[in-house]
Design a protein around this motif. Structure first.
Motif, PDB file in Angstrom:
ATOM      1  N   SER A 171      54.745  23.062  46.067  1.00 52.20           N
ATOM      2  CA  SER A 171      55.251  21.850  46.711  1.00 52.20           C
ATOM      3  C   SER A 171      54.115  21.047  47.333  1.00 52.20           C
ATOM      4  O   SER A 171      54.174  19.832  47.415  1.00 52.20           O
ATOM      5  CB  SER A 171      56.306  22.205  47.748  1.00 52.20           C
ATOM      6  N   ARG A 172      53.084  21.701  47.798  1.00 50.17           N
ATOM      7  CA  ARG A 172      51.911  20.978  48.317  1.00 50.17           C
ATOM      8  C   ARG A 172      50.648  21.316  47.536  1.00 50.17           C
ATOM      9  O   ARG A 172      49.542  21.121  48.012  1.00 50.17           O
ATOM     10  CB  ARG A 172      51.699  21.318  49.790  1.00 50.17           C
ATOM     11  N   ASP A 173      50.884  21.929  46.410  1.00 47.80           N
ATOM     12  CA  ASP A 173      49.778  22.294  45.528  1.00 47.80           C
ATOM     13  C   ASP A 173      48.706  23.145  46.216  1.00 47.80           C
ATOM     14  O   ASP A 173      47.519  22.941  46.047  1.00 47.80           O
ATOM     15  CB  ASP A 173      49.139  21.041  44.910  1.00 47.80           C
ATOM     16  N   TRP A 174      49.153  24.122  47.013  1.00 50.81           N
ATOM     17  CA  TRP A 174      48.228  25.031  47.688  1.00 50.81           C
ATOM     18  C   TRP A 174      47.317  25.735  46.693  1.00 50.81           C
ATOM     19  O   TRP A 174      46.194  26.099  47.001  1.00 50.81           O
ATOM     20  CB  TRP A 174      48.989  26.125  48.445  1.00 50.81           C
ATOM     21  N   TYR A 175      47.870  25.987  45.510  1.00 51.13           N
ATOM     22  CA  TYR A 175      47.138  26.823  44.563  1.00 51.13           C
ATOM     23  C   TYR A 175      46.417  25.988  43.513  1.00 51.13           C
ATOM     24  O   TYR A 175      45.854  26.520  42.570  1.00 51.13           O
ATOM     25  CB  TYR A 175      48.106  27.810  43.887  1.00 51.13           C
ATOM     26  N   GLY A 176      46.503  24.650  43.654  1.00 48.70           N
ATOM     27  CA  GLY A 176      45.804  23.782  42.700  1.00 48.70           C
ATOM     28  C   GLY A 176      46.312  23.898  41.286  1.00 48.70           C
ATOM     29  O   GLY A 176      45.558  23.670  40.338  1.00 48.70           O
ATOM     30  N   VAL A 177      47.602  24.275  41.120  1.00 50.14           N
ATOM     31  CA  VAL A 177      48.102  24.423  39.758  1.00 50.14           C
ATOM     32  C   VAL A 177      48.853  23.178  39.295  1.00 50.14           C
ATOM     33  O   VAL A 177      49.187  23.053  38.124  1.00 50.14           O
ATOM     34  CB  VAL A 177      49.041  25.655  39.618  1.00 50.14           C
ATOM     35  N   VAL A 178      49.135  22.242  40.224  1.00 52.07           N
ATOM     36  CA  VAL A 178      49.885  21.046  39.842  1.00 52.07           C
ATOM     37  C   VAL A 178      48.927  19.951  39.390  1.00 52.07           C
ATOM     38  O   VAL A 178      49.115  19.328  38.354  1.00 52.07           O
ATOM     39  CB  VAL A 178      50.762  20.564  41.014  1.00 52.07           C
ATOM     40  N   SER A 179      47.882  19.744  40.184  1.00 50.09           N
ATOM     41  CA  SER A 179      46.949  18.656  39.883  1.00 50.09           C
ATOM     42  C   SER A 179      46.166  18.908  38.588  1.00 50.09           C
ATOM     43  O   SER A 179      45.943  18.015  37.803  1.00 50.09           O
ATOM     44  CB  SER A 179      45.996  18.460  41.061  1.00 50.09           C
ATOM     45  N   HIS A 180      45.744  20.112  38.393  1.00 48.95           N
ATOM     46  CA  HIS A 180      45.075  20.453  37.139  1.00 48.95           C
ATOM     47  C   HIS A 180      45.501  21.869  36.764  1.00 48.95           C
ATOM     48  O   HIS A 180      45.749  22.696  37.635  1.00 48.95           O
ATOM     49  CB  HIS A 180      43.561  20.374  37.292  1.00 48.95           C
ATOM     50  N   SER A 181      45.578  22.144  35.481  1.00 47.56           N
ATOM     51  CA  SER A 181      46.069  23.472  35.083  1.00 47.56           C
ATOM     52  C   SER A 181      45.018  24.525  35.442  1.00 47.56           C
ATOM     53  O   SER A 181      43.831  24.353  35.178  1.00 47.56           O
ATOM     54  CB  SER A 181      46.361  23.489  33.583  1.00 47.56           C
ATOM     55  N   SER A 182      45.471  25.568  36.082  1.00 44.34           N
ATOM     56  CA  SER A 182      44.543  26.610  36.517  1.00 44.34           C
ATOM     57  C   SER A 182      45.197  27.965  36.338  1.00 44.34           C
ATOM     58  O   SER A 182      46.169  28.290  37.010  1.00 44.34           O
ATOM     59  CB  SER A 182      44.169  26.378  37.986  1.00 44.34           C
ATOM     60  N   THR A 183      44.676  28.744  35.406  1.00 46.34           N
ATOM     61  CA  THR A 183      45.268  30.064  35.135  1.00 46.34           C
ATOM     62  C   THR A 183      45.118  30.964  36.356  1.00 46.34           C
ATOM     63  O   THR A 183      46.062  31.636  36.763  1.00 46.34           O
ATOM     64  CB  THR A 183      44.581  30.715  33.921  1.00 46.34           C
ATOM     65  N   GLY A 184      43.915  30.931  36.950  1.00 46.76           N
ATOM     66  CA  GLY A 184      43.674  31.761  38.125  1.00 46.76           C
ATOM     67  C   GLY A 184      44.641  31.419  39.243  1.00 46.76           C
ATOM     68  O   GLY A 184      45.189  32.311  39.907  1.00 46.76           O
ATOM     69  N   GLY A 185      44.890  30.116  39.427  1.00 50.08           N
ATOM     70  CA  GLY A 185      45.824  29.667  40.460  1.00 50.08           C
ATOM     71  C   GLY A 185      47.224  30.203  40.207  1.00 50.08           C
ATOM     72  O   GLY A 185      47.910  30.657  41.126  1.00 50.08           O
ATOM     73  N   LEU A 186      47.634  30.177  38.939  1.00 52.68           N
ATOM     74  CA  LEU A 186      48.972  30.672  38.595  1.00 52.68           C
ATOM     75  C   LEU A 186      49.092  32.171  38.860  1.00 52.68           C
ATOM     76  O   LEU A 186      50.081  32.631  39.428  1.00 52.68           O
ATOM     77  CB  LEU A 186      49.266  30.396  37.118  1.00 52.68           C
ATOM     78  N   VAL A 187      48.056  32.891  38.461  1.00 51.74           N
ATOM     79  CA  VAL A 187      48.068  34.335  38.681  1.00 51.74           C
ATOM     80  C   VAL A 187      48.169  34.618  40.178  1.00 51.74           C
ATOM     81  O   VAL A 187      48.957  35.449  40.636  1.00 51.74           O
ATOM     82  CB  VAL A 187      46.793  34.994  38.091  1.00 51.74           C
ATOM     83  N   LEU A 188      47.393  33.858  40.946  1.00 51.94           N
ATOM     84  CA  LEU A 188      47.395  34.037  42.396  1.00 51.94           C
ATOM     85  C   LEU A 188      48.761  33.707  42.994  1.00 51.94           C
ATOM     86  O   LEU A 188      49.246  34.396  43.894  1.00 51.94           O
ATOM     87  CB  LEU A 188      46.315  33.127  43.007  1.00 51.94           C
TER      88      LEU A 188
END
Lengths: 303, 237
Positions: free
Chosen positions: A57-74
């Motif tokens: 919702s606030r893109d804490w993991y940086g997965v919305v702004s740019h695709s990030s596999t590590g962010g998704l895993v996290l």
């Protein structure tokens, strides 16, 4: 139905079945150890989905702004960790004090815990559906369209279940779990601290349900509401019973089977309104002929 | 010189309204076999279950070496080396013989696991032959061997055996008792509960007679074997 429709529904069915299976193993493990149905388990799945929504919702993991596999895993790992904690808390606060209480009381407590979690989610986040703002590219595989998200979800779920199977069959904790489930007093005489094994079982089951919830929100884009876990919870429970409650491979088989049958019926032009009815009729039919479930052994009541 | 390893003093255990033990006292000396004989329902199993903390005493003290273990949870008692082979063997039928043995070592997980396995196989060669078999498929005698072998995997410092001869053919009973004596000769003190009083007193150093929750008699095993009252009640005259 056309062949391509059937193939398409098969893929969809396996995907939803994998989620049922992920939830179902939690039901079945807890049942195996405590002979109780943890009806709050579907809500743990809902919390996993909520964490995924919150994290995006606030893109804490940086997965919305740019695709990030590590962010998704996290993000999924966070959901698992939160749910694991929740599972341990549920066991400690609600079920452990009732360890020697009659089963009916534990059952009612489990239902109460389920309502409590649903309503907590309602108070904290409201009733409006929340969607994870991610979309997945669709790939064509010989006339079948599969979203990349679906594919990842399927592979991840199957890996989780393979990992669980390894844990249960090959590790000392897994052996202790099976020992407690077979004869908890004999397990105690081996020096197995069964309270710790019980907590561990709740933690693992909750983590898997949390992963399932988070992945459904992330990869399928299912809208999350406070009752998000209710129907999948019931279906997963059906899967566990279908496969033979207490039996982990049985829960996986039951989940996949239920998912596929539902999808096939759901894809049929005239039968589709009876999707749920047919799924439950199947359960009744299996239990009539194999009361212990597909892979279950006939169990004796413990004294 | 004997030295007390286990001391039970004034132990009371109740199952609801039923008093199973009504003030039982007993000691086990280092290096010895101590046996408790008595009829069915006298409270023999309850006493072992209380020492293992499977049931909670309402009164009394259990001391092991220098510590009071009365209120410890079962797994702590196992960690201290008090290993209990329960009545009816209670092996894990769904698991393999090997997995049963590994569970036996749960409290003493360590590098010398293979060494301990070999020692168990030396005593029970049959277990080695059936290592990958499901334990539930073993015969009664083999299951008893597995139950004792599993206990040995825990490096017992006090071994408690509950009715090891139950349901076994006479030649197997002799074999099991031979093995119990052999384990004791390797330095493990044993607390043996038996209905087969004759066999038990034959191998034991000291015996206790338990009747409806009370210890009525204690003496050296040799004296109990000669005691007319004991002969009358437990040894078939």
């Amino acid at each position: 139905m056309e062949l391509s429709t059937i193939a398409q529904q098969l893929v969809n069915g396996i995907q939803s079945g994998a989620i049922y299976a992920l939830i179902a193993v939690g039901y079945t493990m807890v049942y195996g150890i405590l002979r109780m149905i943890n009806f709050a388990h579907g809500e743990v799945y809902m919390v996993g989905a909520l964490v995924a929504w919150l994290g995006t919702s606030r893109d804490w993991y940086g997965v919305v702004s740019h695709s990030s596999t590590g962010g998704l895993v996290l993000l999924i790992a966070t959901a698992m960790l939160v749910c694991m904690t929740l599972g341990v808390l549920i066991e400690r606060l609600a079920y452990r004090p009732l360890r020697h209480a009659p089963r009916l009381i534990v059952l009612i407590t489990a239902i109460g815990m389920s309502f409590l979690l649903q309503n907590l989610a309602l108070i904290l986040f409201g009733a409006d559906p929340k969607t994870v703002p991610l979309t997945w590219r669709t790939v064509q595989l010989g006339g079948i369209s599969v979203s990349l998200g679906q594919l990842v979800l399927l592979i991840a779920s199957l890996s989780f279940m393979a990992g669980l199977q390894l844990l249960v069959k090959r590790t000392q904790f897994g052996r202790a779990m099976r020992a407690v489930s077979e004869d908890f007093q004999a397990a105690a005489l081996m020096g197995v601290p069964y309270d710790r094994v019980i907590v561990g079982t709740f933690a693992i089951g909750a983590a898997l349900a949390g992963a399932g919830g988070a992945m459904t929100a992330i990869f399928v884009g299912a809208p999350v509401t406070p009752t998000f876990g209710f129907m999948p919870g019931v279906k997963a429970f059906v899967s566990a019973v279908l496969g033979g409650i207490g039996n982990i491979p049985g829960a996986v088989l039951g989940g996949l089977l239920l998912g596929v049958i539902e999808a096939l019926v759901g894809g049929h032009p005239t039968l589709s309104p009876f999707r749920d009815a047919i799924a439950f009729c199947l359960l009744i039919a299996v239990l009539l002929f194999r009361p212990a479930g597909l892979l279950g052994r006939a169990v004796q009541e413990k004294v | 010189m004997s030295e007390t390893i286990l001391e039970v003093r004034d132990l009371h255990v109740a199952y609801g309204a039923i008093q199973a033990l009504k003030g039982v006292s007993l000691t086990v000396q280092r290096g010895e076999i101590t046996t408790i004989i008595g009829a069915n329902g006298a409270g023999k199993s309850t006493l072992l279950r209380a020492i293992s903390a499977l049931v909670r005493p309402t009164r009394g003290v259990i001391r092991y070496e220098t510590s009071d273990i009365t209120r410890l949870p079962p797994h702590r008692i196992v960690q201290m080396g008090i290993i209990h082979v329960p009545e009816g063997r209670r092996i894990f039928a769904e698991m393999s013989v090997y997995e049963n043995l590994l569970l036996g070592a749960y409290s003493q997980w360590g590098r010398d696991l293979d060494e301990r396995l070999e020692r168990v196989f030396a005593i029970f060669p049959r277990l080695k032959e059936r290592l990958n078999q499901r334990a539930g498929t073993l015969s009664g005698g083999e299951q008893q061997m597995l139950a004792i072998g599993r206990a040995l995997m825990a490096r017992p410092r006090l071994l408690m055996l509950d009715e090891p001869s139950l349901g076994l053919a006479p030649f197997l009973v002799r074999e099991i008792f031979q093995i119990i004596r052999q384990i004791n000769q390797q330095g493990v003190p044993i607390l043996l509960v038996e209905q087969n009083a004759h066999m038990a007193l034959e191998i034991a150093h000291r015996g206790y007679v338990l009747e409806t929750g009370r210890m009525v008699l204690t003496d050296t095993a040799a004296n109990l074997l000669r005691n007319p009252a004991v002969r009358e009640a437990y040894l078939g005259g």
